[in-house]
Design a protein around this motif. Structure first.
Motif, PDB file in Angstrom:
ATOM      1  N   ILE A  18      -9.523   5.451  -7.526  1.00  0.00           N
ATOM      2  CA  ILE A  18     -10.060   4.200  -6.986  1.00  0.00           C
ATOM      3  C   ILE A  18      -8.973   3.469  -6.220  1.00  0.00           C
ATOM      4  O   ILE A  18      -7.830   3.379  -6.681  1.00  0.00           O
ATOM      5  N   THR A  19      -9.312   2.953  -5.037  1.00  0.00           N
ATOM      6  CA  THR A  19      -8.423   2.060  -4.297  1.00  0.00           C
ATOM      7  C   THR A  19      -9.209   0.823  -3.862  1.00  0.00           C
ATOM      8  O   THR A  19     -10.422   0.866  -3.722  1.00  0.00           O
ATOM      9  N   SER A  20      -8.483  -0.275  -3.645  1.00  0.00           N
ATOM     10  CA  SER A  20      -9.154  -1.497  -3.194  1.00  0.00           C
ATOM     11  C   SER A  20      -8.156  -2.408  -2.510  1.00  0.00           C
ATOM     12  O   SER A  20      -6.947  -2.345  -2.766  1.00  0.00           O
ATOM     13  N   VAL A  21      -8.671  -3.251  -1.619  1.00  0.00           N
ATOM     14  CA  VAL A  21      -7.891  -4.319  -1.014  1.00  0.00           C
ATOM     15  C   VAL A  21      -8.752  -5.576  -1.080  1.00  0.00           C
ATOM     16  O   VAL A  21      -9.914  -5.568  -0.689  1.00  0.00           O
ATOM     17  N   THR A  22      -8.184  -6.667  -1.647  1.00  0.00           N
ATOM     18  CA  THR A  22      -8.947  -7.881  -1.914  1.00  0.00           C
ATOM     19  C   THR A  22      -8.196  -9.110  -1.403  1.00  0.00           C
ATOM     20  O   THR A  22      -7.012  -9.274  -1.720  1.00  0.00           O
ATOM     21  N   PRO A  23      -8.878  -9.944  -0.591  1.00  0.00           N
ATOM     22  CA  PRO A  23     -10.188  -9.733   0.019  1.00  0.00           C
ATOM     23  C   PRO A  23     -10.095  -8.749   1.174  1.00  0.00           C
ATOM     24  O   PRO A  23      -9.008  -8.534   1.716  1.00  0.00           O
ATOM     25  N   GLN A  24     -11.214  -8.163   1.568  1.00  0.00           N
ATOM     26  CA  GLN A  24     -11.186  -7.192   2.659  1.00  0.00           C
ATOM     27  C   GLN A  24     -10.873  -7.859   3.991  1.00  0.00           C
ATOM     28  O   GLN A  24     -10.246  -7.259   4.853  1.00  0.00           O
ATOM     29  N   LEU A  25     -11.317  -9.092   4.171  1.00  0.00           N
ATOM     30  CA  LEU A  25     -11.067  -9.823   5.406  1.00  0.00           C
ATOM     31  C   LEU A  25      -9.943 -10.816   5.188  1.00  0.00           C
ATOM     32  O   LEU A  25      -9.953 -11.566   4.220  1.00  0.00           O
ATOM     33  N   GLY A  26      -8.972 -10.834   6.084  1.00  0.00           N
ATOM     34  CA  GLY A  26      -7.892 -11.797   5.958  1.00  0.00           C
ATOM     35  C   GLY A  26      -6.547 -11.186   6.294  1.00  0.00           C
ATOM     36  O   GLY A  26      -6.435 -10.004   6.621  1.00  0.00           O
ATOM     37  N   THR A  27      -5.507 -12.012   6.242  1.00  0.00           N
ATOM     38  CA  THR A  27      -4.160 -11.531   6.518  1.00  0.00           C
ATOM     39  C   THR A  27      -3.627 -10.758   5.322  1.00  0.00           C
ATOM     40  O   THR A  27      -4.037 -10.977   4.178  1.00  0.00           O
ATOM     41  N   SER A  28      -2.710  -9.856   5.582  1.00  0.00           N
ATOM     42  CA  SER A  28      -2.150  -9.044   4.509  1.00  0.00           C
ATOM     43  C   SER A  28      -1.444  -9.896   3.464  1.00  0.00           C
ATOM     44  O   SER A  28      -1.465  -9.579   2.274  1.00  0.00           O
ATOM     45  N   ALA A  29      -0.823 -11.000   3.899  1.00  0.00           N
ATOM     46  CA  ALA A  29      -0.092 -11.851   2.959  1.00  0.00           C
ATOM     47  C   ALA A  29      -1.010 -12.462   1.910  1.00  0.00           C
ATOM     48  O   ALA A  29      -0.563 -12.853   0.827  1.00  0.00           O
ATOM     49  N   ALA A  30      -2.313 -12.542   2.227  1.00  0.00           N
ATOM     50  CA  ALA A  30      -3.272 -13.129   1.291  1.00  0.00           C
ATOM     51  C   ALA A  30      -4.056 -12.077   0.523  1.00  0.00           C
ATOM     52  O   ALA A  30      -4.936 -12.413  -0.274  1.00  0.00           O
ATOM     53  N   GLN A  31      -3.731 -10.806   0.731  1.00  0.00           N
ATOM     54  CA  GLN A  31      -4.476  -9.725   0.101  1.00  0.00           C
ATOM     55  C   GLN A  31      -3.704  -9.093  -1.053  1.00  0.00           C
ATOM     56  O   GLN A  31      -2.480  -9.215  -1.145  1.00  0.00           O
ATOM     57  N   THR A  32      -4.438  -8.411  -1.911  1.00  0.00           N
ATOM     58  CA  THR A  32      -3.854  -7.601  -2.975  1.00  0.00           C
ATOM     59  C   THR A  32      -4.362  -6.179  -2.816  1.00  0.00           C
ATOM     60  O   THR A  32      -5.572  -5.954  -2.712  1.00  0.00           O
ATOM     61  N   ALA A  33      -3.449  -5.211  -2.762  1.00  0.00           N
ATOM     62  CA  ALA A  33      -3.814  -3.798  -2.656  1.00  0.00           C
ATOM     63  C   ALA A  33      -3.600  -3.127  -4.000  1.00  0.00           C
ATOM     64  O   ALA A  33      -2.607  -3.392  -4.690  1.00  0.00           O
ATOM     65  N   SER A  34      -4.520  -2.254  -4.382  1.00  0.00           N
ATOM     66  CA  SER A  34      -4.382  -1.590  -5.683  1.00  0.00           C
ATOM     67  C   SER A  34      -4.909  -0.168  -5.620  1.00  0.00           C
ATOM     68  O   SER A  34      -5.741   0.178  -4.777  1.00  0.00           O
ATOM     69  N   ALA A  35      -4.414   0.654  -6.529  1.00  0.00           N
ATOM     70  CA  ALA A  35      -4.838   2.046  -6.654  1.00  0.00           C
ATOM     71  C   ALA A  35      -4.766   2.440  -8.121  1.00  0.00           C
ATOM     72  O   ALA A  35      -3.874   1.998  -8.845  1.00  0.00           O
ATOM     73  N   SER A  36      -5.716   3.258  -8.560  1.00  0.00           N
ATOM     74  CA  SER A  36      -5.695   3.728  -9.945  1.00  0.00           C
ATOM     75  C   SER A  36      -6.336   5.110 -10.025  1.00  0.00           C
ATOM     76  O   SER A  36      -7.210   5.451  -9.224  1.00  0.00           O
ATOM     77  N   ALA A  37      -5.887   5.905 -11.000  1.00  0.00           N
ATOM     78  CA  ALA A  37      -6.415   7.253 -11.198  1.00  0.00           C
ATOM     79  C   ALA A  37      -6.521   7.529 -12.688  1.00  0.00           C
ATOM     80  O   ALA A  37      -5.687   7.082 -13.478  1.00  0.00           O
ATOM     81  N   THR A  38      -7.556   8.279 -13.067  1.00  0.00           N
ATOM     82  CA  THR A  38      -7.793   8.595 -14.475  1.00  0.00           C
ATOM     83  C   THR A  38      -8.309  10.023 -14.611  1.00  0.00           C
ATOM     84  O   THR A  38      -9.151  10.457 -13.826  1.00  0.00           O
ATOM     85  N   VAL A  39      -7.790  10.744 -15.583  1.00  0.00           N
ATOM     86  CA  VAL A  39      -8.322  12.056 -15.953  1.00  0.00           C
ATOM     87  C   VAL A  39      -8.445  12.076 -17.475  1.00  0.00           C
ATOM     88  O   VAL A  39      -7.502  11.716 -18.179  1.00  0.00           O
ATOM     89  N   GLU A  40      -9.599  12.490 -17.979  1.00  0.00           N
ATOM     90  CA  GLU A  40      -9.822  12.534 -19.422  1.00  0.00           C
ATOM     91  C   GLU A  40     -10.024  13.969 -19.888  1.00  0.00           C
ATOM     92  O   GLU A  40     -10.673  14.771 -19.223  1.00  0.00           O
ATOM     93  N   ASN A  41      -9.456  14.261 -21.061  1.00  0.00           N
ATOM     94  CA  ASN A  41      -9.571  15.577 -21.684  1.00  0.00           C
ATOM     95  C   ASN A  41      -9.167  16.684 -20.713  1.00  0.00           C
ATOM     96  O   ASN A  41      -9.914  17.629 -20.451  1.00  0.00           O
ATOM     97  N   LEU A  42      -7.959  16.555 -20.193  1.00  0.00           N
ATOM     98  CA  LEU A  42      -7.398  17.526 -19.260  1.00  0.00           C
ATOM     99  C   LEU A  42      -6.932  18.758 -20.016  1.00  0.00           C
ATOM    100  O   LEU A  42      -6.328  18.656 -21.089  1.00  0.00           O
ATOM    101  N   GLY A  43      -7.203  19.926 -19.467  1.00  0.00           N
ATOM    102  CA  GLY A  43      -6.745  21.173 -20.059  1.00  0.00           C
ATOM    103  C   GLY A  43      -5.995  22.023 -19.053  1.00  0.00           C
ATOM    104  O   GLY A  43      -6.461  22.224 -17.937  1.00  0.00           O
ATOM    105  N   LEU A  44      -4.805  22.516 -19.427  1.00  0.00           N
ATOM    106  CA  LEU A  44      -3.994  23.382 -18.576  1.00  0.00           C
ATOM    107  C   LEU A  44      -3.758  24.686 -19.322  1.00  0.00           C
ATOM    108  O   LEU A  44      -3.216  24.684 -20.417  1.00  0.00           O
ATOM    109  N   LEU A  45      -4.156  25.800 -18.714  1.00  0.00           N
ATOM    110  CA  LEU A  45      -4.012  27.099 -19.373  1.00  0.00           C
ATOM    111  C   LEU A  45      -3.184  28.025 -18.488  1.00  0.00           C
ATOM    112  O   LEU A  45      -3.654  28.481 -17.453  1.00  0.00           O
ATOM    113  N   PHE A  46      -1.934  28.294 -18.887  1.00  0.00           N
ATOM    114  CA  PHE A  46      -1.055  29.186 -18.136  1.00  0.00           C
ATOM    115  C   PHE A  46      -1.294  30.628 -18.573  1.00  0.00           C
ATOM    116  O   PHE A  46      -1.360  30.927 -19.761  1.00  0.00           O
TER     117      PHE A  46
END
Length: 413
Positions: free
Chosen positions: A104-132
């Motif tokens: 998920i990514t977001s920029v809030t608010p979408q309209l406006g100058t960058s100085a007034a915005q907040t940018a964010s990113a997040s990632a999630t993986v559940e029950n990950l399995g790695l089999l070598f």
């Protein structure tokens, strides 16, 4: 904390990630430079230094083939996810499975100058399995109950440098289904692979700097398989990656948009409907290049065509309506060309796609024109009946649409 294991790894195979954009906004918030940048990825992988693949990625390109940058030009809202992470990617790597994954990514608010915005990113993986699989022998599966990461950037009063906040977590590691701490996990794998000759590096909660755009990011888990003699990693696997950043002067409160630019020096033949010089006037963010990639000629008008294909072949009479069956992955193809007497292809153009169903509108990103202005969209196999509206905006800083096409999909069970 980084752990290194001596091992020799045989050719590996992967069953990995497939995903669809669940709810994403156009890849470009309506704002002028300076801008925030952001991206997040549930899983990405590369083998022997080849193109990396990351199908569950928000606000980024899912493949680096043909020297494609993994990053988009500016931060935008995107929400990508899938409930089943176990579809072949055709990469010789290792087996990767998970119950759920999202980016998920977001920029809030979408309209406006960058100085007034907040940018964010997040990632999630559940029950990950790695089999070598080493030399034909399957090692005990490595499991991660949850892997998460997040990154946020914003401006604070009195500072010209963005304030960046990172968080990350890898919870409940297992080996062969049994809970285990990282140190015993590394020891057990080292003992199992001691006679062999590669180095396996396992790094949880890794902070990094994006080599492409300088963003600051964090990874919940990073695994590399490196020859003991050094050189390019045989395997490079990253789980739950998030990053944010900003262009120069992103926290400058006086920067309200790009400066006015001079009138382009080169002019195209009458009827091309295009401009040169990147940005012909203030506030214009060109969408695509006329003729070839990076031609420096950007269209002010584009003509879009989209249609369903059948059995891998273009329908003789292109149709805008299709009846399909649930569980089938249908294909849509199209082109984007200039509005001129002698149309030219538009390359690297971003096309908005809006899915309309059950009274909802979902805006998705990721559709971009290739050489010759060609477009291809492979639909997921779990869609319900809907209309899909495709739109082309010559100026990504504007909501004005120069061409649109609506396709109608009827799904029966």
């Amino acid at each position: 904390m980084k752990k290194v294991i001596a091992a020799r790894v045989a050719p590996l195979c992967v069953a990995s990630v497939a995903a669809w954009l669940i709810c994403a906004a156009p890849a470009g918030a309506f704002t002028g430079s300076p801008v925030w940048t952001c991206r997040s990825s549930a899983v990405w992988a590369s083998v022997s230094g080849n193109n990396r693949v990351e199908p569950i990625v928000a606000n980024g390109n899912p493949s680096t083939a043909n020297s494609t940058s993994p990053d988009f030009e500016q931060c935008a809202d995107a929400n990508v996810g899938e409930n089943n992470l176990a579809t072949p990617l055709a990469i010789p790597l290792q087996t990767v499975t998970a119950d759920t994954a999202s980016a998920i990514t977001s920029v809030t608010p979408q309209l406006g100058t960058s100085a007034a915005q907040t940018a964010s990113a997040s990632a999630t993986v559940e029950n990950l399995g790695l089999l070598f699989n080493v030399s034909g022998t399957a090692l005990p599966a490595i499991g991660v109950k949850a892997a998460t990461s997040s990154a946020t950037a914003k401006c604070v009063a009195g500072s010209s440098t963005p304030q960046i906040t990172l968080s990350k977590n890898v919870a409940t590691l297992t080996l062969g289904g049994q809970p285990i701490d990282l140190d015993p996990l590394v020891t057990d794998l080292a003992n199992a692979l001691k006679p062999l000759g590669f180095l396996i590096t396992i790094t949880p909660n890794e902070q990094f700097t994006d080599p492409v755009n300088g963003d600051t990011g964090v990874r919940a888990l990073h695994i590399e398989v490196v020859p003991t003699s050094g050189g390019t990693p045989l395997v490079n696997l990253v789980v739950a990656e998030s990053e944010v950043g900003g262009s120069t002067n992103v926290c400058n409160t006086a920067a309200t948009g790009p400066p006015a630019l001079a009138t382009p020096t080169a002019q195209l033949p009458a009827g091309y409907g295009s401009f040169t010089g990147g940005q012909a006037n203030q506030g214009v963010l060109g969408n695509g290049d006329v003729g070839t990639a990076n031609s420096g000629i950007h269209p002010t008008c584009g003509k879009l065509s989209m249609h369903f294909v059948k059995a891998g072949k273009t329908i003789v009479h292109p149709t805008h309506s299709l009846t399909s069956h649930y569980g089938k992955r249908d294909v849509i193809r199209g082109t984007i060309v200039t509005c001129s007497k002698h149309p030219q292809p538009i390359v690297n153009a971003k096309i908005d796609q809006i899915h309309i169903f059950a009274g909802k509108k979902l805006i998705k990103t990721g559709l971009k024109s290739r050489p010759h202005g060609r477009l291809t969209l492979i639909l997921p196999d779990n869609l319900t009946s809907r209309s899909i509206l495709f739109q082309y905006r010559p100026n990504l800083n504007s909501s004005k649409v120069s061409s649109s096409v609506t396709l109608h999909l009827k799904v029966v069970r």
